[in-house]
Write an enzyme that holds these catalytic residues in place. Structure first.
Site, PDB file in Angstrom:
ATOM      1  N   ASP A 154       0.854  -1.193   0.000  1.00  0.00           N
ATOM      2  CA  ASP A 154       0.000   0.000   0.000  1.00  0.00           C
ATOM      3  C   ASP A 154       0.887   1.240   0.000  1.00  0.00           C
ATOM      4  OD1 ASP A 154      -2.419  -1.448   0.154  1.00  0.00           O
ATOM      5  OD2 ASP A 154      -2.177  -1.666   2.316  1.00  0.00           O
ATOM      6  N   ASP A 188      -7.150  -1.341  -4.388  1.00  0.00           N
ATOM      7  CA  ASP A 188      -8.195  -0.976  -3.424  1.00  0.00           C
ATOM      8  C   ASP A 188      -9.133   0.079  -4.004  1.00  0.00           C
ATOM      9  OD1 ASP A 188      -7.041  -2.682  -1.532  1.00  0.00           O
ATOM     10  OD2 ASP A 188      -5.767  -1.089  -0.730  1.00  0.00           O
TER      11      ASP A 188
END
Length: 222
Positions: A154, A188
């Site tokens: 991420d 995401d």
């Protein structure tokens, strides 16, 4: 938007999202040490973190007692793979039934995002070494973990507001708070966008299916 979308166009959308997702992750993994950050704007940062569990860093072992983190991680990865197969079937079926363009785009976004994070979970432990206090190497002699035990990369962080909450607020008054705290990735974003389309444009997305259910069925008398 038009009424229908071909499987070829949906596949192209999936490939584009996967490329953007994986290229951004490869770049971060090979250029950043873990927790290194770059402030682009006051409200936007590139922050490298790794997610070993579900959304928001939650782990399956947090909910199921007596299960180790590694077993929970393996179970979660296998569940994700099964879910992606189901989403792929949903996509192909929706295209064959000439589902609405919004529906096809939404499913393609969700599929691409889920597959992007699965690639991390399945392969990244093998193809990278760890990023603790160093920049990881691609295809090292030994990776940081085994197959199916990779961590999701991420890097997108939007701390739009940071400060101390007013004392009059119950339970959290006086605490330091960041909005928006989670760090996420392109995959995401694709999943969230797909789900958002289905929620906001629910009637348009499933309009054709509703028409089929409401259409009268005529049966010839023998």
């Amino acid at each position: 938007m038009g009424n229908v979308m071909s499987l070829k166009k949906a596949t192209l959308l999936i490939i584009v999202i996967l490329l953007i997702d994986q290229i951004s992750k490869f770049y971060i993994k090979t250029q950043f040490a873990l927790h290194h950050r770059i402030e682009v704007f006051d409200w936007f940062q590139i922050l490298f973190v790794e997610n070993d569990g579900m959304a928001w860093g939650t782990k399956l072992s947090d909910f199921i007692t007596g299960i180790s983190d590694r077993t929970a991680k393996l179970a979660l990865t296998i569940f994700r793979i099964v879910a992606v197969v189901g989403i792929a079937y949903w996509l192909v079926t929706s295209v064959k039934k000439k589902g609405s363009r919004i529906l096809i785009v939404a499913i393609a976004l969700i599929f691409a995002g889920a597959l992007g994070n699965i690639i991390d979970s399945v392969f990244y432990g093998l193809i990278f070494n760890d990023s603790h206090s160093q920049v990881a190497t691609f295809l090292p002699e030994a990776g940081y973990d085994t197959l199916f035990h990779g961590k999701v990369v991420d890097m997108l962080h939007f701390p739009i507001w940071q400060g101390v909450l007013p004392n009059w607020m119950p339970f959290v008054g006086g605490d330091y708070f960041t909005f928006f705290e989670p760090v996420f990735n392109v995959a995401d974003m694709a999943i969230s966008s797909g789900i958002g389309l289905l929620i906001v444009f629910n009637k348009k997305a499933f309009h054709q299916e509703e028409e089929e259910l409401e259409a009268p069925v005529f049966v010839e008398n023998e």
